[in-house]
Design a protein around this motif. Structure first.
Motif: not given
Length: 398
Positions: A184, A187-189, A268-271, A274
């Motif tokens: 996590t 920026f992870s998927q 989320t881990p991806k966002t 930001e």
């Protein structure tokens, strides 16, 4: 009406708050030495409510700082800092409960509840064990069976390597092993649940056979994964989403009678990294915790099974992370122990200009500071080094 319970640690800290409230300079100098007790900060209070709070605070033998323009109604809203010793804060709470304004009654009830929780016993029920974390601490050793975690990805992604790491964690005297199969990092998927189970379940089976007495925690936000790990005598579910990624997770925890870690995340881990922003950081984290706890309490879940984690690095800037550590005491209003997971994270690297492999000393320093600010469970990669440092901190605190 929202407010934070504050522990004032210095005159400079309270002077900054009073300046932000736009209090009178002479009034600040008269009030400031009264604040080194316990305080709470009410945000955007109606001016007439603030004036009554100040009046009742003074009548209780304590004080409240409001905008210098509140008394003349030149402003309609003001923040309000209330401060004093605990006995008189309880006296104020009881006075507010009997007021005619609903906002004041609710404020009094909430203040009393938070004071009761803050000064309660911080017990954590894990299986048949009960840990008293009022002053004591626990070490949660990290076992990542992922190929891509930010520090140790790929090091323990086979059963034999995972068993080696597990033995190392236990030999270094960790209290809990926290096992994760999905990275996590920022920026992870998202990883498919079948893949998460494929990585996790064989490791759990092997660990349980080799180390039958170990206390195991699983780091997952998927209820289907949580249901399956129940078969391997896992005691704790560590959900980095605080039940926001899977609406069935809270019900699963109740059904399987897991203990749990509720972590705060923004996005989320991806966002999450930001440009994360907050209006009132600690209040927003506490609101998040409140919502998650309510999901469990509606099913008569034992609150002694809950631990709270403010989510260092999960939708936070370096300054956010530092503010959280400085204000851990303000997260104790639910009467639950606080877990901190800051091991080798990027904010340490940003401050020290160090690569992830060079952040051990920074991690130790931040964990010791977190202990003195009220954290009691520490999720770490380097068990022995952190345990030694925290043992010194514990002895100094007792």
């Amino acid at each position: 009406m929202k407010f934070d319970l504050l522990k004032i640690n210095s005159i400079d800290q309270v002077k900054k708050i009073m300046k932000n409230i736009n209090a009178d300079d002479i009034g600040i100098e008269l009030m400031i030495n009264k604040t080194i007790n316990l305080s709470f900060l009410i945000y955007e209070c109606d001016f007439y409510i603030a004036n009554i709070v100040k009046q009742e605070a003074l009548a209780s033998g304590i004080d409240a700082c409001v905008s210098k323009d509140a008394i003349t109604a030149k402003v309609t809203k003001t923040d309000c800092l209330v401060f004093g010793d605990v006995k008189r804060l309880y006296m104020l709470a009881n006075k507010l409960v009997n007021q005619s304004f609903k906002d004041l009654r609710e404020l009094g009830i909430k203040l009393k509840q938070q004071l009761d929780a803050y000064f309660g016993n911080f017990l954590w029920q894990v299986g048949e064990k009960t840990f008293d974390l009022t002053n004591n601490y626990l070490i949660m050793g990290i076992l990542n069976v992922t190929p891509d975690s930010f520090y140790d990805g790929g090091k323990y992604d086979t059963v034999s390597k995972a068993l080696f790491r597990c033995e190392q964690i236990l030999n270094e005297k960790a209290d809990i092993i926290d096992i994760g199969a999905v990275s996590t990092r920022p920026f992870s998927q998202i990883v498919a649940q079948d893949e998460e189970k494929k990585r996790l379940l064989p490791v759990l089976e092997a660990i349980r056979k080799r180390f039958p007495d170990a206390i195991l925690s699983v780091d997952t936000f998927n209820s289907s994964v949580a249901k399956e790990v129940f078969n391997y005598d896992v005691s704790i579910i560590n959900d980095i989403s605080g039940f926001t990624f899977d609406e069935n997770m809270s019900e699963c925890i109740v059904e399987c009678n897991f203990s749990c870690v509720i972590m705060h995340i923004k996005g989320t881990p991806k966002t999450m990294q930001e440009n994360p922003t907050y209006t009132h950081l600690i209040t927003e984290i506490n609101d998040f915790f409140d919502n998650a706890i309510k999901k469990l309490s509606k099913n008569n879940y034992d609150p002694k099974k809950i631990v709270l984690d403010p989510g260092i690095g999960f939708g936070k800037t370096t300054q956010h992370n530092l503010e959280i550590i400085k204000n851990i005491e303000s997260l104790k209003i639910f009467g639950r122990p606080i877990l901190i997971g800051l091991s080798r994270k990027s904010f340490i690297g940003n401050i020290l200009n160090k690569d992830v492999n060079e952040r051990l000393f920074g991690t130790i320093g931040a964990n010791v500071a977190s202990y003195f600010h009220g954290a009691r469970i520490f999720r770490v990669h380097d068990v022995a080094a952190n345990k030694e440092a925290l043992e010194i901190a514990y002895q100094l605190n007792n």
